[in-house]
Design a protein around this motif. Structure first.
Motif, mmCIF file in Angstrom:
data_model
loop_
_atom_site.group_PDB
_atom_site.id
_atom_site.type_symbol
_atom_site.label_atom_id
_atom_site.label_comp_id
_atom_site.label_asym_id
_atom_site.label_seq_id
_atom_site.Cartn_x
_atom_site.Cartn_y
_atom_site.Cartn_z
ATOM 1 N N GLU A 93 -36.907 53.665 1.630
ATOM 2 C CA GLU A 93 -35.847 52.696 1.875
ATOM 3 C C GLU A 93 -36.273 51.250 1.634
ATOM 4 O O GLU A 93 -35.496 50.428 1.170
ATOM 5 C CB GLU A 93 -35.348 52.833 3.313
ATOM 6 N N PHE A 94 -37.521 50.947 2.000
ATOM 7 C CA PHE A 94 -37.964 49.564 1.933
ATOM 8 C C PHE A 94 -39.277 49.436 1.159
ATOM 9 O O PHE A 94 -40.090 50.356 1.130
ATOM 10 C CB PHE A 94 -38.187 48.997 3.343
ATOM 11 N N ASP A 95 -39.446 48.263 0.561
ATOM 12 C CA ASP A 95 -40.710 47.928 -0.079
ATOM 13 C C ASP A 95 -41.190 46.636 0.581
ATOM 14 O O ASP A 95 -40.491 45.625 0.553
ATOM 15 C CB ASP A 95 -40.473 47.708 -1.587
ATOM 16 N N LEU A 96 -42.338 46.695 1.235
ATOM 17 C CA LEU A 96 -42.882 45.518 1.900
ATOM 18 C C LEU A 96 -44.041 44.982 1.072
ATOM 19 O O LEU A 96 -45.087 45.629 0.956
ATOM 20 C CB LEU A 96 -43.384 45.868 3.314
ATOM 21 N N LYS A 97 -43.808 43.789 0.508
ATOM 22 C CA LYS A 97 -44.854 43.193 -0.322
ATOM 23 C C LYS A 97 -45.514 42.045 0.424
ATOM 24 O O LYS A 97 -44.929 41.453 1.328
ATOM 25 C CB LYS A 97 -44.243 42.679 -1.629
ATOM 26 N N ASP A 98 -46.699 41.700 -0.013
ATOM 27 C CA ASP A 98 -47.435 40.567 0.570
ATOM 28 C C ASP A 98 -47.463 40.613 2.094
ATOM 29 O O ASP A 98 -47.176 39.619 2.766
ATOM 30 C CB ASP A 98 -46.843 39.233 0.106
ATOM 31 N N ILE A 99 -47.776 41.784 2.622
ATOM 32 C CA ILE A 99 -47.911 41.897 4.079
ATOM 33 C C ILE A 99 -49.144 41.108 4.504
ATOM 34 O O ILE A 99 -50.237 41.273 3.936
ATOM 35 C CB ILE A 99 -48.119 43.363 4.520
ATOM 36 N N ILE A 100 -48.950 40.226 5.494
ATOM 37 C CA ILE A 100 -50.104 39.557 6.096
ATOM 38 C C ILE A 100 -50.046 39.865 7.585
ATOM 39 O O ILE A 100 -49.014 39.645 8.229
ATOM 40 C CB ILE A 100 -50.052 38.028 5.873
ATOM 41 N N GLY A 101 -51.089 40.411 8.097
ATOM 42 C CA GLY A 101 -51.127 40.741 9.514
ATOM 43 C C GLY A 101 -52.318 40.082 10.177
ATOM 44 O O GLY A 101 -53.414 40.059 9.620
ATOM 45 N N LEU A 102 -52.084 39.510 11.365
ATOM 46 C CA LEU A 102 -53.163 38.886 12.129
ATOM 47 C C LEU A 102 -53.147 39.500 13.510
ATOM 48 O O LEU A 102 -52.075 39.682 14.083
ATOM 49 C CB LEU A 102 -52.922 37.379 12.296
ATOM 50 N N SER A 103 -54.297 39.817 14.042
ATOM 51 C CA SER A 103 -54.308 40.250 15.430
ATOM 52 C C SER A 103 -55.544 39.726 16.128
ATOM 53 O O SER A 103 -56.591 39.542 15.509
ATOM 54 C CB SER A 103 -54.221 41.775 15.536
ATOM 55 N N GLY A 104 -55.374 39.446 17.401
ATOM 56 C CA GLY A 104 -56.479 38.970 18.230
ATOM 57 C C GLY A 104 -56.457 39.719 19.541
ATOM 58 O O GLY A 104 -55.394 39.892 20.148
ATOM 59 N N VAL A 105 -57.602 40.212 19.957
ATOM 60 C CA VAL A 105 -57.689 40.954 21.217
ATOM 61 C C VAL A 105 -58.799 40.348 22.055
ATOM 62 O O VAL A 105 -59.883 40.075 21.543
ATOM 63 C CB VAL A 105 -58.039 42.446 20.973
#
Lengths: 413, 140
Positions: A195-207
């Motif tokens: 259904e979807f195309d996700l381009k240029d995914i940028i993910g940041l996480s801090g724990v």
């Protein structure tokens, strides 16, 4: 005389026994060395770990909520995974995790497939098929044993479920902060489903991880395109809205407190995307208390769409569509139809879940969960959207809730 | 008489020592290992894979199998996690590619053999099993 005879006989026996014993000690030493070698070898080579959940679920409602209706399902939450970690050397490793899911006909899929390099000083990088670190439970979502749930709160975890994995790169950094540990992660990549195309995914996480608690913040963004042809056509023709390269943002804040007997975890998420893609906020909170091998839990979860007004079909547009139909539909027909489609995507749903985890043995847990689902304002929540829209269009009655029982056995091995 | 009092005192002291330390786990390394005395927090972190070294010396933690008294005591009283919590903890690390649980060996004697052959290995044994082949680096 008999005594002496025995004593004399014992001497050669002892003599024979002594070298035999010496050999045994030597053998023992060798065994130890071999074991030692094996341990360091195992540390450097292949490790295989597995997990599995087998369960059943049933609802008192005919229309499926989160894939469960009034006919018992043994597949919806059942799955099995095998993970192989091959350490090439101290710095480089390859990991593959294969998962077969009951609700996908037990087809096996590579959930993780990556190369990892340890740069030292707390830095490490991955390339390949990795997990988008969007949610608090993202990285071990499939490992039922590691969570208190027989089914995770779908109100939160449904939104990005198709995009659990992505292909890309990951850079992680971990540092000691006194007795606590801080972990940072940056990912970049792409994910696609039917259904979807996700381009240029940028993910940041801090724990921030302390002994008894941790706090986690994660932000993800991507350029979203609707690639399912029918959906794209509806969005383009009826709503005259864009279907490509829409900005999508997702944020999650999570907190877990786990000092021993008491257990508390909560997460809040918000999803925002341009155009006709549904924006929704969600949260869940779970309290648990360990009593020996038992842990009863109480969960509250909710999800609410935030852009219902923005996704409405404009009356002028409805009139235009009605006009173009050559009298087949009136403007009111078109508006009703659009309202049906929209009601199936709007969300206003809550879950109260009562759970009990019983640790049968270390590595195997039996879980029973009873969820009371309530849907407000005729906004479908996670009910089957096609059935819901059909009911709206045919003036049929939609449910305002469901009670769902889930039982599972979760293992790690 | 004086001699007898002394002997009695010695016996009592020994007995009380024994009573205090009996059935408790201690963390050991081989007698020639450069790893020195460590505090509880560091030892716990080493066994949970959160710390890869003690005082700058890299460590390989070694577990005893489930059900061994030394393991039960160590995890219940030092690490303060149940077997089920421990399994959950490790599964979160294993299935996210972040770590692996320590290797498992049979019992006190095997731990002593292992630490004697590699100065980086640390293990826990019942204090009553301590002898000249090992060095205690942490005692609760």
């Amino acid at each position: 005389m008999a005594m002496k005879y025995i004593a004399c006989a014992a001497v050669p026996l002892l003599m024979a026994a002594l070298p035999a014993q010496a050999v045994t000690v030597e053998q023992l030493n060798q065994q130890v060395q071999q074991m030692n070698k094996r341990i360091s070898e195992q540390n450097n080579k292949l490790r295989i770990n597995g997990f599995a959940s087998f369960g059943m679920a049933i609802s008192d409602e005919e229309m499926a909520y989160n894939g469960v209706n009034d006919e018992v399902t043994f597949n919806r939450f059942s799955k099995m995974g095998v993970q192989m970690s091959f350490n090439i050397d101290a710095k480089n490793s390859v990991v593959m995790q294969l998962v077969s899911r009951g609700n996908e006909g037990w087809n096996t899929n590579a959930e993780w497939a990556y190369f990892k390099h340890d740069f030292g000083s707390g830095f490490s990088g991955k390339i390949g098929r990795i997990r988008l670190p969007a949610y608090q439970l993202s990285e071990f979502l499939d490992v039922g044993y590691a969570t208190p749930y027989a089914q995770v709160p779908a109100e939160t975890y449904d939104s990005l479920e198709p995009f659990a994995n992505m292909e890309g790169v990951d850079l992680s950094y971990s540092m000691d902060l006194g007795d606590n540990t801080a972990l940072f992660q940056v990912v970049y990549g792409r994910a696609k489903d039917d259904e979807f195309d996700l381009k240029d995914i940028i993910g940041l996480s801090g724990v921030l991880q302390a002994d008894t608690w941790n706090v986690r913040v994660a932000l993800s963004q991507a350029s979203v395109s609707i690639i399912q042809a029918d959906a794209a056509a509806v969005v383009t023709n009826f709503y005259q809205a864009e279907t490509e390269d829409l900005d999508g943002n997702f944020a999650s804040v999570g907190f877990t407190y786990d000092p021993g007997d008491l257990y508390f975890t909560t997460e809040y998420t918000t999803l925002e995307a341009d155009g006709q893609v549904v924006d929704a906020d969600s949260m869940y909170a779970t309290f648990g208390y360990r009593m020996g091998r038992f842990m009863p839990t109480l969960t509250y979860a909710m999800a609410e769409s935030q852009d219902d007004d923005e996704r409405e079909l404009a009356p002028a547009q409805a009139a235009a569509i009605a006009g173009a139909s050559g009298g087949a539909f009136t403007t009111a027909d078109v508006l009703t139809g659009a309202a049906g489609i929209q009601a199936a995507s709007d969300r206003n749903t809550t879950r109260i879940g009562l759970g009990l985890r019983y640790d049968m043995s270390p590595g195997a847990a039996l879980k029973v969960q009873y969820d009371i689902i309530e849907v407000d304002d005729d906004k479908s929540g996670l009910f089957d959207d096609t059935a819901w829209a059909t009911n709206v269009l045919t003036a049929g009655e939609n449910p305002d809730g469901a009670n769902i029982l889930t039982i599972s056995i979760d293992t790690v091995f | 008489m004086k001699n007898l009092t002394f002997k009695l005192l010695t016996a009592l002291t020994l007995a009380s020592c024994f009573a205090l330390t009996h059935a408790g786990s201690v963390v050991v390394v081989g007698k020639g290992s450069p790893i020195g005395a460590s505090n509880e927090s560091d030892v716990v972190k080493a066994f949970l894979g959160k710390k890869k070294d003690l005082g700058g010396v890299s460590v390989i933690p070694l577990d005893q199998g489930e059900g061994n008294p030394a393991r039960n005591d160590f995890y219940a009283n030092v690490v303060k996690k149940s077997e089920a919590q421990l399994k959950s903890y490790w599964s979160r690390l294993i299935f996210t590619g972040k770590g692996q649980a320590p290797q498992v060996v049979g019992g006190d004697a095997e731990v002593k053999n292992m630490v004697a052959t590699n100065p980086n290995i640390i293990g826990y044994i019942d204090e009553s099993a301590v002898d000249g082949s090992v060095k205690v680096i942490y005692k609760p």
